[in-house]
Write an enzyme that holds these catalytic residues in place. Structure first.
Site, PDB file in Angstrom:
ATOM      1  CE  LYS A 155      46.445  43.109  35.336  1.00 16.72           C
ATOM      2  NZ  LYS A 155      45.898  41.876  34.711  1.00 16.72           N
ATOM      3  NE  ARG A 197      48.952  27.092  42.752  1.00 17.03           N
ATOM      4  CZ  ARG A 197      48.862  28.353  42.326  1.00 17.03           C
ATOM      5  NH1 ARG A 197      49.669  28.796  41.372  1.00 17.03           N
ATOM      6  NH2 ARG A 197      47.991  29.197  42.860  1.00 17.03           N
ATOM      7  CB  VAL A 213      37.544  41.222  44.282  1.00 15.30           C
ATOM      8  CG1 VAL A 213      36.481  41.984  43.498  1.00 15.30           C
ATOM      9  CG2 VAL A 213      38.538  40.572  43.326  1.00 15.30           C
ATOM     10  CG  ASP A 245      56.260  29.998  35.560  1.00 15.12           C
ATOM     11  OD1 ASP A 245      55.657  31.073  35.411  1.00 15.12           O
ATOM     12  OD2 ASP A 245      57.135  29.823  36.434  1.00 15.12           O
ATOM     13  CB  THR A 298      41.570  37.364  45.001  1.00 14.96           C
ATOM     14  OG1 THR A 298      42.349  38.494  44.573  1.00 14.96           O
ATOM     15  CG2 THR A 298      40.219  37.386  44.294  1.00 14.96           C
ATOM     16  CE1 TYR A 304      48.409  43.550  38.495  1.00 18.05           C
ATOM     17  CE2 TYR A 304      47.398  45.674  38.949  1.00 18.05           C
ATOM     18  CZ  TYR A 304      47.281  44.317  38.706  1.00 18.05           C
ATOM     19  OH  TYR A 304      46.030  43.739  38.663  1.00 18.05           O
TER      20      TYR A 304
END
Length: 240
Positions: A140, A37, A167, A55, A169, A136
């Site tokens: 969080k 990566r 943002v 991972d 990304t 998700y």
């Protein structure tokens, strides 16, 4: 200069955070899932103090990341940036990995956990962790609670959660409305800056504190979360 670990640094906010810290002269160790990566993201490997791989969707590899990190000694700061959005591994990467790394690594001076405004929609039903049904938002909420629980538990270690904003990304998508450049600045500041108030236990957005989900301040929920994570992973979090 500080020795800092940034997880999930192959691209996006993690890469931006690591790059800014290295640009400021700090010794930055980056975590990536696979060493390949680094080439994918156009990394200049020579700018990093080191690379750890693993991972974070797999518990054994989380342990491996902690073992690799230990070879560098005690970090001044760790930025828990790695995260996934739509995946069966959401809770493991976003909550379990930061917890296990926190529990296994030597305590740094500062801990920064990347959260999200979406944590406000998370559930306090911790049964979702074992059931594999966590969203998700759940993950969080839990990692934000972890950050504040560590702040209350560990004197001498500053622990904060950060909402980097929505943002543009790879995760956020090209239409995300927040400023990409501002997305990593708070993490850099919390990892290395001075005059931070409160000195620990803050939930931040663009260097200003915000009110987190009420559950993050609930001592009973914090205790239940830490107990659930300890039972789920077999790794307890040391008390103060």
């Amino acid at each position: 200069m500080a020795l800092i670990l940034v997880t999930g640094a192959a691209g996006g906010l993690g890469y931006d955070t690591a790059s800014a810290l290295a640009g400021d002269g700090h010794d930055v160790v980056v975590h990536v899932r696979h060493r390949a990566r680094l080439g994918d993201a156009g990394h200049d490997a020579g700018r990093w103090a080191g690379v750890v791989t693993g991972d974070l969707a797999h518990l054994d590899e989380i342990h491996g990341v902690a073992a690799q990190a230990a070879a560098f000694g005690r970090f001044d700061a760790v930025v828990h940036n790695a995260g996934v959005l739509h995946s069966p591994d959401t809770a493991t990467v976003n909550t379990v990995a930061p917890y296990v790394l926190t529990a296994l690594m030597e305590r740094p001076g500062r801990l920064v956990y990347v959260s999200s405004s979406m944590h406000h929609g998370g559930s306090t039903d911790l049964g979702r962790l074992a059931a594999g049904t966590a969203s998700y938002a759940d993950s969080k909420l839990w990692v934000t609670t972890l950050a504040l629980a560590v702040a209350a538990r560990w004197a001498g270690t500053a622990s904060h959660a950060v909402d980097p904003g929505w943002v543009p990304t790879r995760m956020g998508g090209p239409g995300a409305p927040d400023d990409l450049a501002a997305g990593h600045r708070t993490q850099v500041w919390l990892a290395t800056g001075s005059g931070i108030t409160p000195p620990t236990g803050g939930y931040w957005y663009h260097r200003r504190t915000q009110a987190p989900h009420p559950a993050t301040r609930d001592e009973d929920f914090r205790a239940r979360l830490l107990q659930t994570l300890a039972e789920h992973t077999g790794v307890p979090l040391a008390s103060g």
